[in-house]
Scaffold this motif. Structure first.
Motif, PDB file in Angstrom:
ATOM      1  N   UNK A  39       0.835  -1.197   0.000  1.00 37.07           N
ATOM      2  CA  UNK A  39       0.000   0.000   0.000  1.00 37.07           C
ATOM      3  C   UNK A  39       0.873   1.250   0.000  1.00 37.07           C
ATOM      4  N   UNK A  40       0.761   2.043  -1.058  1.00 39.76           N
ATOM      5  CA  UNK A  40       1.473   3.311  -1.172  1.00 39.76           C
ATOM      6  C   UNK A  40       0.439   4.443  -1.156  1.00 39.76           C
ATOM      7  N   UNK A  41       0.457   5.250  -0.106  1.00 41.59           N
ATOM      8  CA  UNK A  41      -0.403   6.424  -0.058  1.00 41.59           C
ATOM      9  C   UNK A  41       0.302   7.538  -0.841  1.00 41.59           C
ATOM     10  N   UNK A  42      -0.380   8.059  -1.868  1.00 41.06           N
ATOM     11  CA  UNK A  42       0.205   9.092  -2.735  1.00 41.06           C
ATOM     12  C   UNK A  42      -0.724  10.295  -2.726  1.00 41.06           C
ATOM     13  N   UNK A  43      -0.293  11.363  -2.085  1.00 43.39           N
ATOM     14  CA  UNK A  43      -1.176  12.522  -1.913  1.00 43.39           C
ATOM     15  C   UNK A  43      -0.522  13.826  -2.342  1.00 43.39           C
ATOM     16  N   UNK A  44      -1.339  14.659  -2.981  1.00 38.97           N
ATOM     17  CA  UNK A  44      -0.910  16.012  -3.335  1.00 38.97           C
ATOM     18  C   UNK A  44      -1.598  17.025  -2.421  1.00 38.97           C
ATOM     19  N   UNK A  45      -1.901  16.610  -1.189  1.00 36.49           N
ATOM     20  CA  UNK A  45      -2.579  17.479  -0.217  1.00 36.49           C
ATOM     21  C   UNK A  45      -1.938  18.868  -0.192  1.00 36.49           C
ATOM     22  N   UNK A  46      -2.768  19.879  -0.200  1.00 38.06           N
ATOM     23  CA  UNK A  46      -2.334  21.267  -0.180  1.00 38.06           C
ATOM     24  C   UNK A  46      -1.317  21.506   0.943  1.00 38.06           C
ATOM     25  N   UNK A  47      -0.248  22.192   0.629  1.00 37.09           N
ATOM     26  CA  UNK A  47       0.850  22.592   1.520  1.00 37.09           C
ATOM     27  C   UNK A  47       1.922  21.519   1.693  1.00 37.09           C
ATOM     28  N   UNK A  48       1.592  20.234   1.443  1.00 42.06           N
ATOM     29  CA  UNK A  48       2.571  19.182   1.745  1.00 42.06           C
ATOM     30  C   UNK A  48       3.811  19.236   0.864  1.00 42.06           C
ATOM     31  N   UNK A  49       3.755  19.969  -0.248  1.00 40.52           N
ATOM     32  CA  UNK A  49       4.922  20.080  -1.126  1.00 40.52           C
ATOM     33  C   UNK A  49       5.848  21.225  -0.717  1.00 40.52           C
ATOM     34  N   UNK A  50       5.456  21.991   0.295  1.00 40.41           N
ATOM     35  CA  UNK A  50       6.258  23.152   0.698  1.00 40.41           C
ATOM     36  C   UNK A  50       7.370  22.767   1.662  1.00 40.41           C
ATOM     37  N   UNK A  51       8.526  23.365   1.445  1.00 43.31           N
ATOM     38  CA  UNK A  51       9.674  23.118   2.326  1.00 43.31           C
ATOM     39  C   UNK A  51       9.762  24.254   3.353  1.00 43.31           C
ATOM     40  N   UNK A  52       8.694  24.375   4.145  1.00 42.19           N
ATOM     41  CA  UNK A  52       8.662  25.409   5.179  1.00 42.19           C
ATOM     42  C   UNK A  52       7.869  24.876   6.359  1.00 42.19           C
ATOM     43  N   UNK A  53       7.622  25.729   7.341  1.00 42.44           N
ATOM     44  CA  UNK A  53       6.933  25.303   8.561  1.00 42.44           C
ATOM     45  C   UNK A  53       5.505  24.826   8.259  1.00 42.44           C
ATOM     46  N   UNK A  54       4.802  25.534   7.368  1.00 42.80           N
ATOM     47  CA  UNK A  54       3.440  25.116   7.008  1.00 42.80           C
ATOM     48  C   UNK A  54       3.441  23.736   6.355  1.00 42.80           C
ATOM     49  N   UNK A  55       4.398  23.525   5.470  1.00 42.13           N
ATOM     50  CA  UNK A  55       4.501  22.230   4.803  1.00 42.13           C
ATOM     51  C   UNK A  55       4.806  21.116   5.784  1.00 42.13           C
ATOM     52  N   UNK A  56       5.737  21.374   6.701  1.00 46.32           N
ATOM     53  CA  UNK A  56       6.088  20.362   7.699  1.00 46.32           C
ATOM     54  C   UNK A  56       4.895  20.027   8.576  1.00 46.32           C
ATOM     55  N   UNK A  57       4.156  21.048   8.997  1.00 47.48           N
ATOM     56  CA  UNK A  57       2.999  20.820   9.861  1.00 47.48           C
ATOM     57  C   UNK A  57       1.908  20.010   9.153  1.00 47.48           C
ATOM     58  N   UNK A  58       1.677  20.311   7.880  1.00 45.43           N
ATOM     59  CA  UNK A  58       0.646  19.565   7.160  1.00 45.43           C
ATOM     60  C   UNK A  58       1.082  18.128   6.925  1.00 45.43           C
ATOM     61  N   UNK A  59       2.347  17.893   6.642  1.00 47.23           N
ATOM     62  CA  UNK A  59       2.826  16.508   6.469  1.00 47.23           C
ATOM     63  C   UNK A  59       2.657  15.722   7.760  1.00 47.23           C
ATOM     64  N   UNK A  60       2.972  16.340   8.883  1.00 51.58           N
ATOM     65  CA  UNK A  60       2.782  15.669  10.171  1.00 51.58           C
ATOM     66  C   UNK A  60       1.304  15.447  10.469  1.00 51.58           C
ATOM     67  N   UNK A  61       0.467  16.400  10.072  1.00 50.77           N
ATOM     68  CA  UNK A  61      -0.980  16.263  10.253  1.00 50.77           C
ATOM     69  C   UNK A  61      -1.514  15.077   9.458  1.00 50.77           C
ATOM     70  N   UNK A  62      -1.028  14.929   8.234  1.00 47.38           N
ATOM     71  CA  UNK A  62      -1.447  13.792   7.393  1.00 47.38           C
ATOM     72  C   UNK A  62      -1.039  12.473   8.041  1.00 47.38           C
ATOM     73  N   UNK A  63       0.174  12.389   8.521  1.00 49.87           N
ATOM     74  CA  UNK A  63       0.649  11.155   9.165  1.00 49.87           C
ATOM     75  C   UNK A  63      -0.194  10.817  10.390  1.00 49.87           C
ATOM     76  N   UNK A  64      -0.490  11.838  11.183  1.00 49.90           N
ATOM     77  CA  UNK A  64      -1.308  11.609  12.385  1.00 49.90           C
ATOM     78  C   UNK A  64      -2.718  11.163  12.003  1.00 49.90           C
TER      79      UNK A  64
END
Length: 200
Positions: A88-113
């Motif tokens: 199973x490979x989860x492949x997402x283009x969720x808004x902000x997750x492509x950003x290399x900044x604090x917002x991007x990091x927070x959204x990536x962690x939010x997705x994982x949680x």
């Protein structure tokens, strides 16, 4: 078999979320109703410009990302597929997750949680650009589960795509496109594809 799974619109019911929360926001702030119930973006659904769209998501994105439930039985099916040997490979283009900044990091962690909280099993989580074809190729995905029209049409030229039914993707049909309506419908179709692929 390696299965790619989108999040927004596949693991969640993004369509209904935008209709429900979008209409509440538009009525309360702009006295506007739904113009196109089969639109993909809120700009299409409510016939609004990007500034109003930004205002909506500024108010509702975090709520959606943290509190929106996974689709019924998506956890059961992903775990069942894992136990049966599928990757199973989860492949997402969720808004902000492509950003290399604090917002991007927070959204990536939010997705994982969110995935953990909703008991969604995965072997690998990939934060991708909107166009997922190259991601599928690079990761040797055998089957993609997707709802976005552009991705379905592009990816289906290379591998089979399960199109999770939505008002905005009704015109997606043809070779390598399999329409599904629920997670156990997906499971049944995957088992059928597996049998055909292995000539059993």
């Amino acid at each position: 078999m390696r299965i790619g799974i989108d999040i927004d619109g596949v693991l969640t019911d993004l369509e209904q979320y935008q209709l429900d929360c979008g209409s509440k926001f538009m009525v309360e702030h702009y006295n506007k109703g739904i113009k196109d119930g089969n639109g993909y973006e809120t700009t299409e659904i409510f016939d609004i410009d990007v500034n109003v769209d930004d205002s909506f998501w500024n108010e509702y994105l975090l709520l959606y990302a943290t509190e929106e439930s996974a689709r019924k039985y998506s956890d059961e099916v992903t775990n069942k597929l894992h136990k049966e040997g599928y990757e199973i490979y989860i492949i997402t283009a969720r808004y902000l997750t492509d950003r290399d900044d604090e917002q991007g990091r927070k959204m990536r962690e939010t997705v994982k949680k969110w995935l953990k909280d909703n008991n969604i099993f995965y072997d690998k989580l990939i934060f991708s650009p909107e166009d997922k074809l190259n991601i599928c190729k690079e990761n040797n995905i055998d089957l993609m589960i997707e709802d976005k029209v552009d991705n379905i049409n592009k990816i289906s030229k290379v591998i089979p795509v399960i199109c999770f039914n939505a008002g905005y993707n009704q015109k997606c049909e043809g070779y390598n496109i399999i329409r599904c309506y629920s997670w156990y419908d997906i499971y049944a179709k995957i088992k059928g594809l597996f049998i055909v692929k292995n000539g059993k």
